[in-house]
Write an enzyme that holds these catalytic residues in place. Sequence first.
Site, PDB file in Angstrom:
ATOM      1  N   GLU A 109      61.500  45.875  21.828  1.00 37.11           N
ATOM      2  CA  GLU A 109      62.658  45.015  21.563  1.00 37.11           C
ATOM      3  C   GLU A 109      62.727  44.564  20.106  1.00 37.11           C
ATOM      4  O   GLU A 109      63.801  44.591  19.495  1.00 37.11           O
ATOM      5  CB  GLU A 109      62.655  43.793  22.491  1.00 37.11           C
ATOM      6  CG  GLU A 109      63.134  44.083  23.912  1.00 37.11           C
ATOM      7  CD  GLU A 109      62.039  44.585  24.828  1.00 37.11           C
ATOM      8  OE1 GLU A 109      60.898  44.707  24.360  1.00 37.11           O
ATOM      9  OE2 GLU A 109      62.315  44.845  26.019  1.00 37.11           O
TER      10      GLU A 109
ATOM     11  N   HIS B 234      62.099  36.920  34.555  1.00 37.79           N
ATOM     12  CA  HIS B 234      63.333  37.710  34.503  1.00 37.79           C
ATOM     13  C   HIS B 234      64.575  36.909  34.896  1.00 37.79           C
ATOM     14  O   HIS B 234      65.620  37.486  35.151  1.00 37.79           O
ATOM     15  CB  HIS B 234      63.235  38.921  35.442  1.00 37.79           C
ATOM     16  CG  HIS B 234      62.417  40.044  34.906  1.00 37.79           C
ATOM     17  ND1 HIS B 234      61.139  39.885  34.444  1.00 37.79           N
ATOM     18  CD2 HIS B 234      62.693  41.370  34.754  1.00 37.79           C
ATOM     19  CE1 HIS B 234      60.659  41.054  34.047  1.00 37.79           C
ATOM     20  NE2 HIS B 234      61.585  41.971  34.222  1.00 37.79           N
TER      21      HIS B 234
END
Lengths: 325, 318
Positions: free
Chosen positions: A60, A129
């Site tokens: 990322e 998440h």
Amino acid sequence: MAEITLRQALQKGLSEAIENDPDVFIMGEDIGAYGGAYAITSGFLEKYGPDRIKDTPISEAGFIGAGIGSAAAGLKPIVELMSISFSLVGFDQIVNMAANIRYMSGGQINVPMVIRAPTGAGMQLGATHSQSFETWLCEVPGLKVVAPSNPKDALGLLRSSIKDPNPVIFAESAGLYGTKGEVSEEYYEIEIGKAEIKQEGTDITLISYGHGIPMINKVSEELAKKNVSSEIIDLRSLSPIDYDLINNSVQKTGRALLLDTARKNGGVMAEIATNINEDSGDYLDGPILRVGSEDVPWPYNRKLEQHAMSSVPKIMNKIEQGYSL
Amino acid sequence: MNKEDHLDLYRKMYLIRLFEESCGENYSKGFIRGFLHLYIGQEAVAVGSIDSLEEKDYIVTHYRDHGHAIARGLSTNGLMAELFGKETGVSKGKGGSMHLFDSEKNFMGGHAIVGAQMPLAAGFALASQYRKEDSVTMVYFGDGATNQGTFHETMNLASVWKLPIVFFLENNFYGMGTSVERIRSNGKSFSNMAEGYGIPSTIVDGMDVIAVKETTKEVVDKVRSGNGPALIEATTFRFQGHSMADPAKYRESSEVDEWRKKDPVESFPEYIISSNIASKEEIEDVKKSVEDEMNAAVKFATESNEPDLESLSKDVYL
């Protein structure tokens, strides 16, 4: 007018951007051959090819940073994150680079980039998440943050975000991808920084965004049964925030309930409440009310997760206690 | 390389040296504040490598960025004014020592989080590749940055995508106060790391400006022709502490003395004279013009205005 899902609205906005502007490309994990974790870019690789639809390694910081650099060089990258929780891995790039470069270069370099990311709890994905970090990013000057609640806003905001010369965080409520709504065939944009009054009312202003809006709609129905007329504001943009529209509404109704889908502590609604207090305090008939998710890590168990989230009964309870309505 | 080329390399190295000495002096006087990291000792690295780049190439560097900025030809007036925090500075007084930018010269910063400049640099290289342009991106980083995840992520990304990027490692053997021996797991050269990502690497003596220039040219040419990324490691040394706040107690003075014997700002003009490339007088002329330029830069910075308060909220959104 055609009725489409929020997912289809995003697909439409992304497709037209790719087709109309050669500087636009999409980059992210599994957006190509796999078709996207939430199938937003399904079929795009086959249609637009690997230069425009770039699959990335699971890095990322690496690919967010590469997006920023390419934007600084004049391209218009749209970077997809699988979850806004994963933005933490690239947070340094988003904050120290994307947000700061224009300022610290004395205005020489722009970062016309969109970072799209699913956000929100409710799908039993557990602590790592399910978070809603769009509220953290609102603190950072240089970033714009938007969060649509319906297909029309998703398309209109996506068009504005891609055209915007600043980095834009585009927070997509993962639970809303299948939500249907009418979307005009005519081209339109929705200006970043403009909230919308979804329903006019006289007794209380209900404010939220993203997947808080369906819940606010139900609260409004419950209030109507008690002959309480509510005005509903969909923020649409979390940075900048449309304080004019919010204060005008609260000054009319004299009451405000703010629903944060993120955790209550330190959320964007605390900021809005303070602003209402400062600018509309004299108009209030009681305290500004705020409901958010519980201040705990998101649990996996469905019962616990649902209990950690806001709910219509929780909100009604808050309103009944706060205003004796 | 002709006489002018040699004198130009010397001029830039001497300019960096004097600029940095002037920074140190003006820091002590309180005209420059914040963190100040000097490039003294490493001049041959920036000058030799940037001399091998073209105008269309991008440069992305770290917080010890004065040397690269000067080697790229950013105005010494604008640079010194930036350090003085003046509105005439290259970043309008908003960036400071660690955040120097000049987009017209494709000098894309000046980045102060160790290793964070590497993904960014990959983005410039990606843009060149996307547009099918043959510009190369040069990204500078120190030995300390090789332990950041961004270094490894970017090496992999660049290799997978065959990006036109040169990873330029300035190995000055200390990440702040920590010597490379204490943090390098394989105990060998950094080139092993590059090999792990399928990236060719070269080591060059960073105190030898001509060696740096020739090595860089060779590597940049290969990268420009579409062979994917490459890594250059230049061994060098900063003669002073990490920043103005650092007395450098973590290393022996004898180590510094050994490196000072290779000082490129001293040895290169000696070489030029002894090889009869240029005369002592010509070297003196270069020195004089550089000293004049630096005096003018300090005068310009001193006399420039501070940014007005209205500029506080400008340049944040377009």
